[in-house]
Write an enzyme that holds these catalytic residues in place. Structure first.
Site, mmCIF file in Angstrom:
data_model
loop_
_atom_site.group_PDB
_atom_site.id
_atom_site.type_symbol
_atom_site.label_atom_id
_atom_site.label_comp_id
_atom_site.label_asym_id
_atom_site.label_seq_id
_atom_site.Cartn_x
_atom_site.Cartn_y
_atom_site.Cartn_z
ATOM 1 N N SER A 288 0.815 -1.222 0.000
ATOM 2 C CA SER A 288 0.000 0.000 0.000
ATOM 3 C C SER A 288 0.848 1.272 0.000
ATOM 4 O O SER A 288 1.591 1.518 -0.945
ATOM 5 C CB SER A 288 -0.954 -0.055 1.202
ATOM 6 O OG SER A 288 -1.898 0.981 1.157
ATOM 7 N N ASP A 299 10.531 5.190 -9.938
ATOM 8 C CA ASP A 299 10.133 5.809 -11.206
ATOM 9 C C ASP A 299 10.883 7.105 -11.490
ATOM 10 O O ASP A 299 11.140 7.449 -12.653
ATOM 11 C CB ASP A 299 8.623 6.085 -11.214
ATOM 12 C CG ASP A 299 7.810 4.845 -11.554
ATOM 13 O OD1 ASP A 299 8.425 3.776 -11.763
ATOM 14 O OD2 ASP A 299 6.575 4.935 -11.598
ATOM 15 N N LYS A 313 -0.682 -4.239 -3.086
ATOM 16 C CA LYS A 313 -1.972 -3.699 -2.657
ATOM 17 C C LYS A 313 -2.081 -2.264 -3.156
ATOM 18 O O LYS A 313 -1.516 -1.344 -2.574
ATOM 19 C CB LYS A 313 -2.126 -3.726 -1.131
ATOM 20 C CG LYS A 313 -3.489 -3.196 -0.672
ATOM 21 C CD LYS A 313 -3.576 -3.092 0.834
ATOM 22 C CE LYS A 313 -4.953 -2.601 1.276
ATOM 23 N NZ LYS A 313 -5.290 -1.270 0.746
#
Length: 526
Positions: A288, A299, A313
């Site tokens: 999460s 990224d 999740k």
């Protein structure tokens, strides 16, 4: 939505059976069916029934047909869950454990109500406002309810202290008690700081920022940020933590759902570690909000991710509060990393059993133990935003550096003993008895790390208690392996009970393969 339902319910009883009304996607006929079914059961069913439980079961039944993370939470669970993430609760400010049916204070919260009146680690709280809580087999939750209460209220505690003959009584004024989400922050090597975050709560951004400032003052130039076993928490906390590492204005995460507006969260202008080598540690239980931070750092090519593929999740839950204090946590959107990867792993609606076995399936398929067994989804290829490196979607965050799970690290005998809750009780008893002598002997924790050896009689006590439960070694090699495990684990748990979590992690990290690999990378070792 809640207000709308409350307005609609009185209309249901007057609707004709063939009514075809609807408000948006709400089908009033189906709501009327539910109400009539409940009325019929309450009025006509042959046996006595618990209508509240029946209603809760009906809600759970509906949610079980959806995704694995849409859930119903009863009032008691809601309160506990909220306290763990909201950053504080109101109480007396002690960390405790139960030893032989007695509450033993492990630590008092710094500058908290109990510390202010003189309660010490090792004290036994035996009564609360005259009500005995020791030797009466009271549930832990019941004890906590007695100790907690509104800020400003007073409670009288009866305490038994070693070396003091009679009971001592303290009048404690309850106050707001901070709930820390950061477990450890220390210099793990020259120039290298280490931070372990347990979950993402309301104060996590502040806790991480302050830890970074403190470590930089100690000479930190590189940082290992440990999110292993971090199950997530608040979305805003993830943004606040990520902005400590990312340039201001960087996209941290975005969400998309069927009915809710798309949302983008960006890093703010203030961050304490936006330059300097960064490694984030993850494993199969990182989930999460922890995946949001890991994905954003990866990224933007801000740092390396080391460990194993995260849990996956990536579902956004919206809490819907119900009148009795219970809550529905309903999935309304998906999380996406800045490059566009959906964090959520695949699932089949209504099939929670297979979803819950995912980590075990990964182990059985070899993904956790062998890089060659990992199959990346070639249909979900993305590029990082800085260097254009290839990263993969399909659920979870795949690390840049894989560290296999060593399934031989812990012996079978030790694992069996640990499951039977023998180790914690033995350790707590030893730490409680020897706390003062340990603190006198090891004035610096480094001395404890290098010099303390777990007494053989403590190891023997663990094995004696195990044998009393029918747990024995099959042969000498298994006994020796379990003995080595116990020496390592007991030393760390004693440190936790006598000092704190920071010291516990200093010891356990010495045996953590993912931490070790990160240190090798930081220090340029292949």
């Amino acid at each position: 939505m809640k207000k709308l339902l409350l307005l609609l319910l009185p209309l249901l009883s007057i609707l004709p059976a063939n009514a075809q009304l609807g408000v948006g996607d709400i089908d009033l006929v189906q709501l009327r069916k539910l109400q009539l079914a409940q009325m019929a059961i309450k009025s006509l069913y042959v046996d006595t029934i618990n209508l509240n439980q029946l209603t809760e079961n009906a809600i759970r039944g509906m949610l079980e047909q959806l995704d694995p993370h849409s859930t119903y939470v009863d009032p008691k669970e809601t309160k506990s869950m909220t306290e763990n993430l909201d950053g504080n609760f109101e109480g007396i400010g002690v960390q405790f454990n139960i030893l032989e049916d007695t509450l033993v204070v492990i630590q008092t919260i710094s500058k908290g109500p109990s510390e202010k009146v003189g309660i010490l680690a090792g004290d036994r709280i035996v009564s609360v406002d005259g009500q005995p809580i020791a030797g009466v087999k009271m549930e832990r939750d019941s004890i906590m309810r007695l100790l907690r209460g509104p800020k400003g209220t007073k409670v009288r505690l009866g305490v038994v202290r070693r070396s003091v003959k009679d009971h001592i009584y303290f009048n404690v004024t309850r106050d707001k008690i901070p709930v820390n989400t950061l477990d450890a922050a220390y210099m793990i090597a020259p120039g290298v700081g280490y931070i372990h975050l347990d979950r993402f709560g309301a104060n996590s951004g502040t806790e991480v920022r302050e830890a970074i400032v403190s470590l930089k003052a100690q000479g930190m130039e590189k940082l290992i940020f440990d999110l292993q076993n971090n199950g997530g928490g608040y979305l805003e906390a993830a943004r606040e933590v990520a902005q400590q590492f990312l340039p201001g204005g960087s996209l941290v995460v975005f969400t998309e759902g069927r009915e809710v507006p798309a949302q983008k969260l960006f890093a703010g202008s203030e961050g304490e570690f936006r330059t300097g080598e960064l490694i984030i540690l993850v494993n199969e239980y990182t989930a999460s909000a922890a995946e949001i931070v890991s994905g954003a750092v990866q990224d933007h090519d801000r740092g390396r991710i080391v460990g194993r593929r995260t849990f996956g999740k990536g579902l956004v839950q919206r809490p819907i509060e119900l009148p009795d204090g219970s809550m529905i946590r309903l999935t309304v959107a998906h999380y996406y990393t800045p490059s566009g990867r959906c964090i959520q792993k695949p699932y089949v609606k209504g099939d929670r059993k297979d979803y819950e076995r995912d980590v075990l399936n990964r182990l059985n398929h070899g993904e956790l133990t062998s890089l060659d067994s990992i199959h990346l989804d070639s249909t979900k290829v993305y590029r990082t935003l800085g260097q254009g490196r290839t990263v993969y979607g399909g659920g979870g965050i795949m690390p840049d550096v894989f560290v296999p799970l060593d399934t031989t690290k812990v012996s079978t005998l030790y694992a069996t003993i640990n499951r039977n809750n023998i180790i914690v009780d033995v350790t707590l008893k030893y730490a409680d008895k020897n706390r003062k002598s340990l603190l006198r002997k090891y004035k610096k924790f480094d001395d404890y790390v290098t010099s303390f050896e777990v007494p053989q009689e403590l190891i023997d006590e663990v094995f004696d208690k195990a044998r009393a439960k029918g747990i024995e070694a099959k042969d000498d090699s298994e006994l020796q392996a379990a003995t080595a495990d116990l020496h390592r684990v007991l030393k760390a748990l004693i440190a936790y009970n006598v000092w704190d979590r920071n010291e516990y992690f200093r010891l356990t990290n010495m045996e953590n393969d993912i931490v070790g690999r990160a240190l090798e990378l930081m220090q340029g070792t292949k």
